[in-house]
Design a protein around this motif. Structure first.
Motif, PDB file in Angstrom:
ATOM      1  N   CYS A  80      80.969  49.475  78.738  1.00 34.59           N
ATOM      2  CA  CYS A  80      80.898  48.574  79.881  1.00 34.59           C
ATOM      3  C   CYS A  80      80.461  47.206  79.367  1.00 34.59           C
ATOM      4  O   CYS A  80      79.755  47.107  78.364  1.00 34.59           O
ATOM      5  CB  CYS A  80      79.891  49.080  80.900  1.00 34.59           C
ATOM      6  SG  CYS A  80      80.436  50.504  81.851  1.00 34.59           S
ATOM      7  N   SER A 135      71.401  55.388  80.984  1.00 38.36           N
ATOM      8  CA  SER A 135      71.608  56.050  82.265  1.00 38.36           C
ATOM      9  C   SER A 135      70.434  55.716  83.171  1.00 38.36           C
ATOM     10  O   SER A 135      69.331  55.407  82.702  1.00 38.36           O
ATOM     11  CB  SER A 135      71.736  57.567  82.099  1.00 38.36           C
ATOM     12  OG  SER A 135      70.523  58.130  81.641  1.00 38.36           O
ATOM     13  N   THR A 173      74.448  49.468  82.176  1.00 36.14           N
ATOM     14  CA  THR A 173      74.888  50.440  83.171  1.00 36.14           C
ATOM     15  C   THR A 173      74.382  50.025  84.537  1.00 36.14           C
ATOM     16  O   THR A 173      73.564  49.100  84.669  1.00 36.14           O
ATOM     17  CB  THR A 173      74.409  51.864  82.812  1.00 36.14           C
ATOM     18  OG1 THR A 173      75.114  52.816  83.606  1.00 36.14           O
ATOM     19  CG2 THR A 173      72.912  52.014  83.034  1.00 36.14           C
ATOM     20  N   LYS A 174      74.864  50.729  85.564  1.00 41.01           N
ATOM     21  CA  LYS A 174      74.566  50.382  86.947  1.00 41.01           C
ATOM     22  C   LYS A 174      74.533  51.661  87.767  1.00 41.01           C
ATOM     23  O   LYS A 174      75.335  52.566  87.536  1.00 41.01           O
ATOM     24  CB  LYS A 174      75.650  49.428  87.471  1.00 41.01           C
ATOM     25  CG  LYS A 174      75.579  49.072  88.952  1.00 41.01           C
ATOM     26  CD  LYS A 174      76.750  48.168  89.303  1.00 41.01           C
ATOM     27  CE  LYS A 174      76.823  47.844  90.778  1.00 41.01           C
ATOM     28  NZ  LYS A 174      77.982  46.988  91.100  1.00 41.01           N
TER      29      LYS A 174
END
Length: 273
Positions: A40, A141, A261-262
């Motif tokens: 990402c 994460s 990350t999201k």
């Protein structure tokens, strides 16, 4: 996953308002070959409600996210002279600081994975194409536990070292689907404009906190995020809709973003942009 995209701009699509930078002829009609998606990437979109060209940047962001599904994490940072200092503006407590650190670019402007300087929206597709082929050094994460009674969220971030990496871990709160006034390219003001992925707060300090991780090892970091806007800006009249909020976490150093990350703040509220 391989994705083939076409990067283009047209003369008709370039506006000459003072708030917007332009792109040279050499940066137009660039064919982008297939890209191997390795990671990402983070798009920091510097924007402002008084910037009439900034809605065009939002269109470019949508194109990027359609071209690279689930691989482009955008955060709209309201800062600078075209982001009003009012109690109801979309400016965060750190927006101006990030805008200054980016060199106070003409708006709209974006920074891809903190590689090099800022660029105009017409260049984002090519810059993402380059960044997305870099292998992530850190896999991240997020697990969020929302406490409605306390209006807080427990945020657990796990970092796994794909390679040895050190730098800063940054944790942000962002919000989608905010209806607020926006200057438009045709000179009008749209009071029904929907703003997405707006930076609301930096959870763990303006520049994040130090992190170092060895290859093959894992680290877990936890934070408690207060979801009252006045915690960050005492005079604000902002209201946050937690159902539309996400946590964005990333590790960065002098070589750019090493992993990002999201995750939705509330696990059953999957409103992603």
């Amino acid at each position: 996953m391989k994705i083939k995209t076409l990067l283009y701009t047209t003369a008709a699509g370039l506006l000459t308002l003072a708030s917007c930078d332009t792109v040279s002829e050499n940066d137009r009609y660039i064919y982008v070959e297939e890209a191997e998606v390795q990671r990402c990437v983070l798009l920091e979109d510097f924007t402002g409600q008084q910037c009439p060209n900034c809605p065009n940047a939002a269109v470019e962001t949508n194109k990027l996210q359609e071209s690279y599904p689930n691989s482009v994490i955008a955060v709209a940072i309201h800062g600078g002279p075209l982001s009003p200092n009012t109690p109801v503006s979309l400016k965060s407590h750190v927006g101006d600081l990030y805008y200054s650190a980016a060199g106070q670019p003409k708006l709209p402007a974006g920074q891809i994975d903190r590689l090099g300087g800022t660029s105009v929206p017409e260049q984002w597709m090519g810059n993402v194409h380059t960044a997305i082929q870099r292998k992530a050094a850190v896999a991240l994460s997020i697990e969020n536990d929302y406490d409605a009674d306390g209006n807080k969220a427990a945020i657990k971030i796990k970092a796994y070292g794909m390679n040895a990496a050190s730098g800063k871990l940054q944790v942000w709160l962002v919000e989608d689907s905010i209806k607020a006034i926006q200057a438009m390219p045709d000179g009008s003001s749209n009071r029904e404009y929907i703003h997405n992925h707006v930076l609301r707060a930096a959870v763990n300090g303006t520049w994040g906190e130090d992190i170092s991780i060895a290859k093959g090892s894992e680290k877990t970091v936890t934070y408690t995020a207060d979801l009252n806007p006045k915690t960050y800006m005492p005079n604000t009249r902002q209201t946050w809709n937690v159902a539309n909020m996400h946590v964005v976490a990333f590790v960065y150093n002098d070589n750019g973003v090493q992993g990002v990350t999201k995750a939705a703040l509330i696990s059953n509220a999957e409103n992603s942009h």
